[in-house]
Write a protein that holds these residues in place. Structure first.
Motif, PDB file in Angstrom:
ATOM      1  N   ALA A   1       1.052  -1.272   0.044  1.00 48.90           N
ATOM      2  CA  ALA A   1       0.205   0.216  -0.134  1.00 48.90           C
ATOM      3  C   ALA A   1       0.664   1.414  -0.136  1.00 48.90           C
ATOM      4  N   PHE A   2       2.312   1.190   0.442  1.00 48.23           N
ATOM      5  CA  PHE A   2       2.974   2.051   0.833  1.00 48.23           C
ATOM      6  C   PHE A   2       3.882   2.988  -0.337  1.00 48.23           C
ATOM      7  N   GLN A   3       3.903   1.663  -1.021  1.00 46.60           N
ATOM      8  CA  GLN A   3       4.431   1.242  -2.508  1.00 46.60           C
ATOM      9  C   GLN A   3       4.010   2.298  -3.335  1.00 46.60           C
ATOM     10  N   LYS A   4       2.295   1.639  -3.529  1.00 40.70           N
ATOM     11  CA  LYS A   4       1.631   2.045  -4.894  1.00 40.70           C
ATOM     12  C   LYS A   4       1.080   3.082  -4.533  1.00 40.70           C
ATOM     13  N   ALA A   5       1.808   4.236  -2.920  1.00 39.41           N
ATOM     14  CA  ALA A   5       0.995   5.351  -2.876  1.00 39.41           C
ATOM     15  C   ALA A   5       2.128   6.915  -2.969  1.00 39.41           C
ATOM     16  N   GLY A   6       2.900   5.678  -3.485  1.00 39.27           N
ATOM     17  CA  GLY A   6       4.385   6.550  -3.234  1.00 39.27           C
ATOM     18  C   GLY A   6       5.092   7.499  -1.973  1.00 39.27           C
ATOM     19  N   LEU A   7       4.687   6.182  -1.272  1.00 45.52           N
ATOM     20  CA  LEU A   7       5.395   6.559   0.311  1.00 45.52           C
ATOM     21  C   LEU A   7       6.599   5.865   0.849  1.00 45.52           C
ATOM     22  N   GLU A   8       6.936   4.780   0.039  1.00 49.37           N
ATOM     23  CA  GLU A   8       8.240   3.620   0.345  1.00 49.37           C
ATOM     24  C   GLU A   8       9.712   4.459   0.699  1.00 49.37           C
ATOM     25  N   ALA A   9      10.024   5.873   0.762  1.00 52.10           N
ATOM     26  CA  ALA A   9      11.144   6.388   0.873  1.00 52.10           C
ATOM     27  C   ALA A   9      10.974   6.971   1.939  1.00 52.10           C
ATOM     28  N   LYS A  10      10.110   7.238   2.364  1.00 54.05           N
ATOM     29  CA  LYS A  10      10.241   7.767   3.859  1.00 54.05           C
ATOM     30  C   LYS A  10       9.639   6.767   4.726  1.00 54.05           C
ATOM     31  N   THR A  11       9.194   4.893   4.561  1.00 50.55           N
ATOM     32  CA  THR A  11       9.030   4.496   5.329  1.00 50.55           C
ATOM     33  C   THR A  11      10.708   3.833   6.117  1.00 50.55           C
ATOM     34  N   LEU A  12      10.352   3.787   7.203  1.00 48.87           N
ATOM     35  CA  LEU A  12      11.433   3.058   8.295  1.00 48.87           C
ATOM     36  C   LEU A  12      10.941   1.927   8.857  1.00 48.87           C
ATOM     37  N   TRP A  13      11.281   0.414   8.343  1.00 46.84           N
ATOM     38  CA  TRP A  13      10.881  -0.960   9.049  1.00 46.84           C
ATOM     39  C   TRP A  13      12.514  -0.458  10.112  1.00 46.84           C
ATOM     40  N   LEU A  14      11.857  -0.922  11.636  1.00 47.49           N
ATOM     41  CA  LEU A  14      12.988  -1.402  12.274  1.00 47.49           C
ATOM     42  C   LEU A  14      12.738  -3.186  12.503  1.00 47.49           C
TER      43      LEU A  14
END
Length: 266
Positions: free
Chosen positions: A243-256
């Motif tokens: 969902a984040f990739q589709k919305a263009g948010l992947e660059a902001k996403t941090l998986w701990l």
């Protein structure tokens, strides 16, 4: 001051800011237990009969005895096992304070401090403000009870504060958080928590609503948590990533990475 985040599991994160330490929603039991909603661990025939239940799938990345002393626990709510289990409850007296809901503080007593929505409190140099949260649709609120999020601010922040959503679905109160605060980093409780007994009703953000909230908040960093560790989470990392990739948010996403301290500029 930079923040250092260590993901313990589920909704539990150790947050360190300039010598001040916070722990969110301590869930510290080992895996394998079966828990009833609002009743804690259950076993045997009772566990098989009860449909409103969940199994703990993973243990904490850091054992309770290895956690450092914390100045405050940020407890979104005390009444559900996946945010406060048996070992987590035993940890509370070790904290300087437990910041939580007004009703939760009455139940817990001791060092618990109840905060109404928008009420601030200081923990050393850190200003903590309670934020609105809604743990499911309005019709379910008399059963699921009160819950809160948190917004943390401290000197030298360059891009805004740190927001912890708590267990919530999308509702108007989250839009108000976005209007009131400049958010640099957002810890979002995702997972689309569901129970068979209540069908399609969700009690936390699903991936779609997490995208909606992220677009309102416009943070520099999105940190999804509360997406693994329990059998009643109906969505995991894969659904949120897609969902984040589709919305263009992947660059902001941090998986701990569990158990690994991660530095974060805020």
């Amino acid at each position: 001051m930079e923040a250092t985040l260590t993901y313990i599991g589920a909704a539990t994160v150790l947050l360190e800011v300039g010598g001040w330490r916070f722990l969110t929603d301590p869930v510290l039991d080992p895996p394998g237990g079966v828990y009833a909603l609002e009743q804690g661990p259950i076993r045997g025939a009772a566990a098989r009969r009860l449909r409103l239940r969940s199994r703990k799938l993973t243990g904490p990345a850091v054992a309770p005895e290895n956690l450092p002393p914390v100045h405050a626990v940020l407890l979104s709510h005390d009444q559900h096992f996946d945010n406060l289990d048996t070992a987590g409850r035993a940890f509370l007296p070790k904290a300087g304070r437990v910041l939580t809901t007004v009703s939760g503080a009455k139940r817990l007593g001791g060092n618990a401090v109840g905060l109404a929505p928008w009420q601030p409190v200081r923990v050393g140099e850190i200003r903590v403000t309670a934020t609105p949260a809604q743990h499911g649709p309005r019709i379910a609120l008399p059963v699921v009870g009160e819950v809160t999020g948190f917004f943390l601010e401290w000197p030298s922040q360059r891009h805004g504060g740190l927001y912890v959503s708590g267990d919530t679905v999308w509702f108007a109160g989250l839009a108000e958080v976005a209007r009131r605060f400049k958010v640099s980093a957002a810890l979002l409780h995702v997972g689309a928590a569901r129970f068979r007994l209540t069908g399609r009703i969700r009690y936390t953000l699903d991936a779609e609503d997490a995208v909606k909230l992220a677009k309102r908040l416009e943070p520099r960093t999105l940190i999804p948590i509360h997406h693994e560790g329990w059998s009643h989470f109906s969505e995991g990392r894969t659904e949120v990533e897609q969902a984040f990739q589709k919305a263009g948010l992947e660059a902001k996403t941090l998986w701990l990475e569990p158990g690994v301290p991660t530095r974060l500029e805020v």
